[in-house]
Each structure stands twice: as C-alpha cells, then as structure tokens.
Design an enzyme around this catalytic site. Structure first.
Site, short mmCIF file in Angstrom:
data_model
loop_
_atom_site.label_atom_id
_atom_site.label_comp_id
_atom_site.label_asym_id
_atom_site.label_seq_id
_atom_site.Cartn_x
_atom_site.Cartn_y
_atom_site.Cartn_z
N ASP A 85 0.86 -1.17 0.00
CA ASP A 85 0.00 0.00 0.00
C ASP A 85 0.91 1.23 0.00
O ASP A 85 2.11 1.15 0.25
CB ASP A 85 -0.95 -0.03 1.20
CG ASP A 85 -2.18 0.87 0.97
OD1 ASP A 85 -2.20 1.63 -0.01
OD2 ASP A 85 -3.11 0.81 1.80
N ASP A 114 -3.56 7.25 -3.62
CA ASP A 114 -4.90 7.78 -3.85
C ASP A 114 -5.31 8.69 -2.70
O ASP A 114 -4.64 8.74 -1.67
CB ASP A 114 -5.91 6.62 -3.99
CG ASP A 114 -5.82 5.65 -2.81
OD1 ASP A 114 -4.69 5.37 -2.36
OD2 ASP A 114 -6.87 5.20 -2.32
N CYS A 155 -13.40 -23.61 19.89
CA CYS A 155 -12.79 -23.47 18.58
C CYS A 155 -11.75 -24.56 18.43
O CYS A 155 -11.00 -24.84 19.37
CB CYS A 155 -12.15 -22.10 18.45
SG CYS A 155 -11.31 -21.88 16.88
N CYS A 183 -9.47 -24.55 15.91
CA CYS A 183 -8.40 -24.13 15.03
C CYS A 183 -7.06 -24.49 15.68
O CYS A 183 -6.99 -24.68 16.90
CB CYS A 183 -8.50 -22.63 14.74
SG CYS A 183 -7.75 -21.58 15.99
N CYS A 189 -6.18 -22.42 18.91
CA CYS A 189 -6.96 -22.57 20.14
C CYS A 189 -6.94 -23.98 20.70
O CYS A 189 -7.05 -24.19 21.92
CB CYS A 189 -8.43 -22.20 19.88
SG CYS A 189 -8.67 -20.51 19.36
N1 GUN Z 1 -6.41 1.05 3.07
C1 GUN Z 1 -7.69 1.10 3.51
N2 GUN Z 1 -8.40 1.96 2.75
C2 GUN Z 1 -7.58 2.45 1.81
C3 GUN Z 1 -7.75 3.38 0.73
O1 GUN Z 1 -8.82 3.93 0.49
N3 GUN Z 1 -6.64 3.62 -0.04
C4 GUN Z 1 -5.45 3.02 0.20
N4 GUN Z 1 -4.43 3.28 -0.60
N5 GUN Z 1 -5.27 2.17 1.21
C5 GUN Z 1 -6.33 1.88 2.00
ZN ZN Z 2 -9.43 -20.66 17.26
#
Ligand code: GUN
Ligand code: ZN
Length: 650
Positions: free
Chosen positions: A88, A123, A273, A275, A278
């Site tokens: 990101d 963005d 659970c 998994c 757990c």
């Molecule tokens: N992570 C959660 N929401 C967003 C978003 O709107 N844009 C970006 N780039 N990362 C995010």
């Molecule tokens: Zn679990």
C-alpha cells in the site's frame, strides 16, 4: 493478467499472474506491519498457507533501518516471504494520522524498486461524510495520480483505487475512468469507516456502483475488509481480494473473529474453537496468559478463522451455494441483514450475471431469498415469453411436492377426464405453468411449509400478474371434488392439454426467447423419453434430433438441426457468439472458444446459456455453453468464453 476460472454470478474464482507466480482468488492478504510483526511472514506462508500478504511501503520508506534494507535486499528477502507481496502507498496513514508527506511519483517508484508485486497509487481517501464537491475533486486528483503511476509501474502490477465516498455516481464514474488506465488490480478504497461503523448497506451500494464501471477482467480488492463475516457478501458482489489488519488489531483487544461475528474474551465462557491456535488451550489458560502471548494466540486464531472462511467462500462459488452462504452469514448482525436487503435493490444488475442454472438446489433461508436475481429472471421471462395454451379453463394448485406434475398427477387426470384444462402452481418462484415443473429453479428449490407472510404475498402478487395476462374462459383454485363438480358444469370442450408438448414449447421460449418454440417445433414433433425416469430426453422434428433435455436442470442442449432452425428465427447477434476466422477451425473440431477470439456476442447471453458459435458470415461453427457475458468476453484477454460441446464440421 487475470483469468476467470469458475463463477457464480458476480463471484468468481480466478488466477492473477504476478511476478511471484499466480495468485488464486478469492484471496485474503494478511497485513504485515514491518515495524510490528505479529505473525512472521514466513509462518503465514509455511504454516497457514497464505500465498500473498500486503505491507505498507510508506512505513518501510520512512524507516531508517528498513528503507536501505528493502532497497538492498528487496522486499521479499527482507520480509522472508516467498509468495506475492502487495504494497500500500501510505494513503491510509496520511489520512488517519496526517503523517504523510510523500509524492505519488516517489512512492510508486519506491514500491517498484523494492520489488513489490502489486504496488498502489497514492490515492486520496474519500471519507463518507465528505461533500460531493470535495469528493469529486479528490477523485480527480486520484485519477491524475493513477495515470502518472501507470507510466512508472514497470514490471510491477499496479493497484488503481476506486474512490468516491458514498456517492454511487462518483464511484461508477471513477471506476469507468480507471478502466481506461493501464492498471492491473482495482481496490475499492475509502470504505474502512463504513465497515467500522457497520454501515454495510452503504458498502453494498459502493461495491455495486464500482463494479458497474470497472473492467470485469481485472480483480477487485476490498481495501481493509478483514472480517470473515463480510467475505461471503463481498465475494457475491464481485470482490476477489481482501486484506486484513483486523486479525492483529482485534487480537490486541482480546477479540476473536468468527464468520458469525466477533467475541470478546471477557464475554466468552469457553473456547469452542478447534483451530490449530486454540486447540490445545482452555479458556482459563488463555485468560491467564501474558498479554503479548495472548495477542499472539488470538491473532493466529483470527487468521485461521479468516482463512477457513475464504476457503468456504471459494467452495461455495464452485458448488453453487454462495447465495445460501451469504444469507446465512448476513444473519450474524442486523446491519448485515440490512446489507443483504440492499443487495435486493440491485437485482436487475445482478441478473445479468446470474447463471441459467446451478448444480445446487435453491434453499430458502428467509424473505430476502425472494430478492435473488433468479426470481426476477423467472418473473420477467414468464411475463415476456410464456405463451398460454389454448385451453378452456385453468386450475391452480398450491405449492407442493416436486416435480409438481408428479405430485398432482391424480388430480390432473381427474380434471382431464371431462375438461379442457391447463394447470398452474402458485409457487414462491412465481406463477408456474405445470409444464415448467422440472426447469431450474422450479424443481430445484425448497421452501418451508407453511410459507411465511412475505412468501404468501409474493405468490399472491405473481398469480395476480398472471391473471391479467391469461386467456382462459375460467380459472379456479383447486379444491378437490368441489372443483371437479364446478368444472363438470362449466366445461364444454374436450381435453386438449398435452403436457409433454407444452413442456418442450414452454422451456424453448423461456430458454431461448419468445417465439423459439415456433421455429424449433415447426413440423412433426416426436419425443423420446427416458425409460427409467419417464422424462423427456430428445426432441425430434421431422425425424431430426433438434434438442436434448437435461435431466438435472430441465433446460435444452441444442443439436445442430435445432440450431439451424433457431438461427432462421433469430437474427444475429441473438443467441450467438461470433468468432474470428482464426478460431473457426478449432471450434469446428470441438475446441472451446477463448475470449480473445470473440468478435461479437448477444448482449442477452447469460452465464451457462446455450449458444451458437458462428463465424463472421453467420455460419454455424459449434454449439456450447457461454461461461461469460458479452462484456466479459470482450474484456478478458485469457480464458474460456464458450465451453464447446459439439463442433460442426463442414
Ligand atoms: N487502506 C484502507 N483503505 C484504503 C484506501 O482507500 N486507499 C489506500 N491506498 N489504502 C487503504
Ligand atoms: Zn481458534
């Protein structure tokens, strides 16, 4: 490149090619915070089997230790993760914490240079409470940056984020503009506040609006969707990827995630659970743990629960029971139920992607079931395409055991002894002529007995619609001997109803369009039935085998002489997929039609529809079933458009 492998409506399983190999979707990408590792990436890969993670390039870039390492070793070596790494851009950090001062160009270059498989544009996060003007301006900036980033991405895949807050028109417009830019994945952004505030109905609108504008051949990622209770719904609406920081965040607050919702350790009376995290611990043990140890355990639980749900969703797509799964999941919380109801508002859009039939039965889970696109389809096609038989009277039965004609065989025989009657069933599917009783979803659907009020209302409405259209001199609701007595007094014409012929006619029109029966059955009709089931198998006209009826869904497969007839009655592009010349010899040999070879397609074609494959001179080349809609055929650059059953040699 993204390939669609299997689909159910907007949901799909697919394969995205990345620099680190193919990523199978639907996929959940756990968020790895490179400064605060809760579960090491290597463990995510080896123990959990995650094949993709997402991390934040902005954090790495700003960290004096991580930055030079990432540049020198590359992201994969630094994080010790051999699978797909998405990054990101820092949008979320800048938005939440106001920290960022980074330029789009710099962060995109950085992501590319450290070897990210899928990088993200910087963005602008559009908040739900923003005005439309502010949102529109932010979308413009996001668009400019996306165009800029596309020119810088190099060998990296690029995620172009759909923004637009809660404004459906802005979302759709942003999506349409993004579809024209050379990006590879489309996250839907700006939705974290909606999810945090349980505004799931608005989330539905946002996803649908975005999907309407996007290029269907690109995978869609729902940014920040990390709760397993949402996966089924999001997948149903066409989201292919999710990412989760929630598993770790929730764990720090002692909260366990389940597909049924969230549970706080302090409220839990036991650990039910199984998994791997757990399994070997009691509730008391977990309560007694040191916080860090407990967080580590709960984070792992949350990952297992999420992973299992993604796999459950995948299975549902393959097996055809995603709607049932979604309807069950959306009963986890009233806000999810609101979201499910909102899905009903998008019925018409969803119908375009609704398959002709599914392998699984349609199970009623509650009134929201009646809003599935399959009901809208039935209603529309029945009203537009059904041709009433020319009988004197009509008897309406109540919904009952299936198939209806078998259930009501004795009653029908009694009526037909003396009376020119046709028969309907007042079914939750709609007003169902008795001869459509084996067709999907009529025979393949199950409703509770007695019906609830919503279902009764729907039945009443549908029967009323029908009553305005029909042409019988008399219609009566079946009431045993009293009905026979009434009919004996009123009827004058001898019985004429032939259920077998009516079935072939009604299914033809329903499946191929109004008037199909006319062209298909013009001549001497012979029906061949199965000796074991008594069901119609083959339809012959003037000695030629034109259609075969499928036992499982009651629809037809076309035989070449049937296709010739259908073609003569329906002008191009109706019921056709036109292929380019270089595809023709392969399809004539029975090979599938691939997307790249599609020249034209009937816009009314639905997934799993029977179609005629023709060449550019409109000559028959093959017969098969469409996997994709027209728009999808045009946009995918790989994958099967039509599964060919029979090539037609010259
Ligand atoms: N992570 C959660 N929401 C967003 C978003 O709107 N844009 C970006 N780039 N990362 C995010
Ligand atoms: Zn679990």
């Amino acid at each position: 490149m993204f390939e669609l492998i299997r689909r159910d409506g907007l949901a799909r399983t697919g394969k995205l090619d990345t620099p680190h190999g193919p990523l199978e979707t639907p996929a959940l990408l756990p968020v790895v915070n490179p400064r605060l590792v809760t579960v090491p990436p290597r463990e995510l890969y080896d123990t959990f089997g995650f094949r993709a993670i997402i991390t934040n390039s902005y954090i790495i870039r700003n960290d004096p230790q991580l930055n030079p390492r990432a540049k020198a070793e590359g992201l994969h070596a630094m994080l010790d993760f051999p699978g797909v790494i998405m990054t990101d851009s820092g949008t979320f950090q800048s938005h939440m914490y106001g920290e960022v001062e980074v330029r789009n160009e710099d962060i995109v270059n950085f992501q590319r240079d450290i070897g990210s498989d899928i990088g993200t544009v910087l963005d602008i996060f559009t908040e739900p409470e923003w005005s439309k003007e502010r949102t529109a301006q932010a979308v413009d900036v996001t668009m400019d940056r996306t165009v800029e980033a596309a020119g810088l991405k190099g060998g990296m895949l690029l995620a172009g984020v759909v923004q637009g807050s809660i404004y459906e028109d802005l979302r759709e417009d942003c999506a349409r503009r993004l579809a024209l830019v050379d990006v590879d994945v489309h996250p839907i952004g700006g939705v974290v506040p909606l999810m945090e505030q349980y505004r799931f109905a608005e989330l539905v609108d946002v996803i649908v609006a975005s999907k309407k504008g996007l290029d269907p051949s690109r995978p869609v990622h729902l940014f920040g969707a990390g709760h397993p209770m949402l996966f089924a719904l999001a997948a149903l609406l066409g989201c292919d990827m999710f990412d989760s920081a929630s598993y770790a965040k929730f764990a720090r607050d002692d909260r366990f995630m389940f597909p049924e919702g969230t549970a706080s350790l302090s409220d839990m009376k036991g650990i039910h659970c199984h998994c791997p995290a757990c399994q070997s611990h009691t509730h008391q043990e977990i309560v007694a743990m040191k916080p860090a140890e407990r967080t580590a355990l709960i984070a792992r639980h949350n990952l297992w629960a999420s992973l299992e749900e993604v796999q459950r969703v995948r299975r549902a797509i393959l097996e055809g029971d995603l709607w049932e799964l979604v309807e069950r999941r959306c009963r986890a919380h009233p806000s999810l139920l609101s979201a499910l109801r909102r899905v009903g508002k998008h019925q018409e859009y969803l119908e375009r992607f609704e398959p002709l039939s599914r392998d699984n039965s349609l199970l009623y889970t509650g009134p929201e079931t009646l809003e599935r696109p399959v009901f809208l389809r039935y209603e529309k096609r029945f009203l537009e395409r059904y041709k009433y038989p020319d009988t004197e009277v009509m008897v309406a039965f109540e919904e009952a055991g299936k198939p209806y004609a078998r259930h009501y065989a004795r009653q029908m025989a009694e009526v037909l002894e003396s009376c020119d009657s046709h028969f309907f069933v007042a079914s939750p599917i709609g007003a169902v002529p008795i001869e459509l009783d084996e067709m999907y979803p009529v025979a393949q659907s199950l409703f509770p007995d007695p019906p609830d009020e919503e279902t009764k209302e729907r039945i009443r409405e549908q029967m009323e619609h029908m009553s305005h259209e029909q042409t019988y001199s008399l219609g009566v609701a079946w009431d045993g001997q009293a009905t026979i007595d009434t009919l004996n007094m009123m009827c004058s014409k001898p019985p004429s109803f032939d259920i077998d012929l009516a079935r072939v006619r009604a299914v033809s029109d329903y499946q191929f369009g109004k008037g199909a029966a006319e062209v298909l059955l013009n001549g001497r009709v012979e029906l061949k039935k199965s000796e074991t089931t008594g069901k119609i198998r083959n339809v012959l006209v003037d000695g030629e085998h034109i259609l075969s009826m499928r036992a499982n869904d009651g629809f037809f497969t076309l035989r070449p002489p049937g296709a010739v007839r259908l073609k003569s009655g329906f002008a191009a592009p109706r019921l056709r997929v036109t292929v380019k010349d270089d595809s023709v010899p392969f399809n004539r040999e029975g090979k599938n039609v691939f997307c790249t070879f599609v020249r034209e397609c009937d816009p009314e074609v639905r997934p799993m529809d029977e179609v005629m494959v023709v060449n550019e001179k409109d000559e028959l080349v093959a017969l098969g079933r469409a996997i994709l809609t027209r728009e999808e055929m045009f946009s995918f650059r790989t994958g099967i458009a039509v599964k060919v059953r029979e090539g037609i040699k010259l």
